[in-house]
Write an enzyme that holds these catalytic residues in place. Structure first.
Site, PDB file in Angstrom:
ATOM      1  N   ASN A 125       0.812  -1.222   0.000  1.00 19.09           N
ATOM      2  CA  ASN A 125       0.000   0.000   0.000  1.00 19.09           C
ATOM      3  C   ASN A 125       0.849   1.278   0.000  1.00 19.09           C
ATOM      4  OD1 ASN A 125      -2.602  -0.874  -0.321  1.00 19.09           O
ATOM      5  ND2 ASN A 125      -3.022  -1.106   1.873  1.00 19.09           N
ATOM      6  N   HIS A 162      -1.606  -7.557   5.648  1.00 17.87           N
ATOM      7  CA  HIS A 162      -0.228  -7.073   5.530  1.00 17.87           C
ATOM      8  C   HIS A 162      -0.075  -5.880   4.585  1.00 17.87           C
ATOM      9  CE1 HIS A 162      -0.257 -11.481   6.302  1.00 17.87           C
ATOM     10  NE2 HIS A 162       0.462 -11.098   7.332  1.00 17.87           N
ATOM     11  N   CYS A 163      -1.086  -5.023   4.512  1.00 11.81           N
ATOM     12  CA  CYS A 163      -1.025  -3.825   3.652  1.00 11.81           C
ATOM     13  C   CYS A 163      -0.730  -4.171   2.192  1.00 11.81           C
ATOM     14  CB  CYS A 163       0.034  -2.819   4.141  1.00 11.81           C
ATOM     15  SG  CYS A 163      -0.196  -2.280   5.814  1.00 11.81           S
ATOM     16  N   ALA A 164      -1.112  -5.364   1.771  1.00 11.72           N
ATOM     17  CA  ALA A 164      -0.826  -5.753   0.376  1.00 11.72           C
ATOM     18  C   ALA A 164      -2.044  -6.491  -0.186  1.00 11.72           C
ATOM     19  CB  ALA A 164       0.428  -6.619   0.321  1.00 11.72           C
TER      20      ALA A 164
END
Ligand SMILES: Cc1ncc(COP(=O)(O)O)c(C=O)c1O
Length: 391
Positions: free
Chosen positions: A103, A346-348
């Site tokens: 992100n 995981h911000c992905a």
């Protein structure tokens, strides 16, 4: 109840522990030096200056950069990526990124898409997390201005073939700047920005480089700075008679006081890496990955994500265990075994979509660091085997 030992396996978030020398360097700076670098002529101020210069030289050497002045200090990896992305793109430009990206890349691009009409093409990954080369080639336009690619996934650990992607970009989008996000690889394996042939490369200082939080770096290939506008402006201690931001590097991008004690720690962390050598650390990491994959395979109900071959990944391993929600499982690992790992997306989000875990609440992620041992990874495999039997 006896206190559980702490087994830290969340190094992809931030590395811990740090080498002793890192704690000492931060303490020494805070307690004894304390002054502002780059501003004054007294002797301690010069020592503060030298501390920052030392950190810059060491990171430049580790990354094989042409010129230490082209390594810009930022406050974390996201800050470095923001500078590269928002500094490079203008309204109406075209940019390319991938499903492997974090992100910290996806959100600045989405913001520019919404606010400035930047056009963004997002290239898919296969189920092991490799960028689809055919789709990557198709995404490039002769006028593409920026290509931002993750080197090592913080979800699956998958390593992308950066030189191959750079070659395709140079052929098909000659005006594009190539930005690599090395958040999960710098410090973990020998890397050379020159061998990659990239224009921009970003990394946090607090993960693989073993520095404190509040540190990050952006490499800008000499000449590329002409195409990167600064995002923050202000005092640099240089050309102070001018109200225009200096054009020289690193001052163009480093206004205001540095996180100088953090950089003292970063210099110490990088010195530790240089001494151990990235090649030896990679070899230790590969031993841990192989043992971890071996230990997790065969646990009933456990699904592993990412490449089978340890050579195609860093020490980041995602999995799911049937009948467990990832957060619940991570909580149990901590409560019952003292094992600290990260769960969720995981911000992905796009990588989770690629591996089929976005709608399932993501995965549990184990991520190793240089101080983890074979005993740690065998312990986590044994803990998961036990949980798989008696949820
Ligand atoms: C692949 C990747 N890129 C960027 C970042 C952002 O780094 P920072 O947390 O230092 O901003 C992270 C952090 O987890 C990451 O894993």
């Amino acid at each position: 109840m006896a206190e559980l030992k702490r087994v830290y396996l969340d190094n992809a978030a931030t590395s811990w522990p740090k080498p002793e020398s890192v704690y000492r360097a931060v303490d020494e700076y805070q307690r004894h030096l304390g002054c502002s670098p780059g501003r004054s002529v007294y002797r301690d101020a010069s020592r503060a200056d030298q501390t920052v210069a030392d950190a810059r030289h060491r990171v430049a050497r580790l990354w094989d950069a042409e010129d230490p002045q082209h390594l810009i200090f930022t406050f974390n990896g996201s800050d470095a990526l923001n500078l590269a992305i928002r500094g490079a793109l203008r309204p109406g430009d075209h940019a390319v990124t991938t499903a492997a990206d974090h992100n910290s890349v996806l959100r600045p691009l989405r913001f520019l898409e919404d606010a400035q009409g930047v056009r963004v093409t997002r290239v898919p990954c296969d189920a092991a997390g490799h960028v689809r080369i055919d789709a990557f080639a198709q995404a490039l336009l002769p006028k593409t201005r920026l290509v931002a690619v993750n080197h090592a996934s913080n979800v699956t650990g998958t390593l992308q073939d950066v030189p191959r992607l750079v070659e395709i970009v140079r052929r098909q989008a000659p005006d594009a700047l190539f930005l690599v996000d090395a958040a999960q690889s710098l410090g973990h394996l020998p890397l050379s920005v020159r061998e990659w042939g990239v224009d921009l490369a970003a990394a946090p200082g607090h993960k693989g480089l073993l520095g404190p939080m509040g540190t990050g770096v952006l490499y800008i290939r000499p000449g590329v700075e002409e195409r990167i506008a600064p995002l923050r402006l202000g005092g640099t201690g240089s050309q102070s008679d001018e109200d225009r931001q200096p054009a020289i590097l690193p001052d163009k991008y480093e206004p205001g006081n540095h996180n100088a004690s953090g950089l003292a720690g970063l210099a110490a962390g990088t010195a530790w890496l240089e001494e151990r050598t990235p090649a030896a650390l990679r070899s230790h990491e590969l031993t841990l990955i192989a043992a971890l994959l071996e230990g997790l395979r065969g646990i009933p109900g456990l699904t592993l994500y990412g490449p089978d071959d340890p050579l195609e990944r860093v020490g980041v391993v995602s999995f799911r265990l049937e009948s467990f929600d990832p957060h619940e499982l991570a909580g149990l690992l901590d409560l019952r075994f003292g094992i600290q790992v990260r769960s969720g997306i995981h911000c992905a989000p796009r990588m989770h979509a690629a591996i089929g875990t976005l709608e399932l609440g993501g995965t549990v992620r184990i991520s190793t660091g240089p101080f983890n041992t074979l005993e740690d990874v065998e312990y986590v495999a044994a803990a998961l085997r036990e949980l798989s039997r008696a949820p």
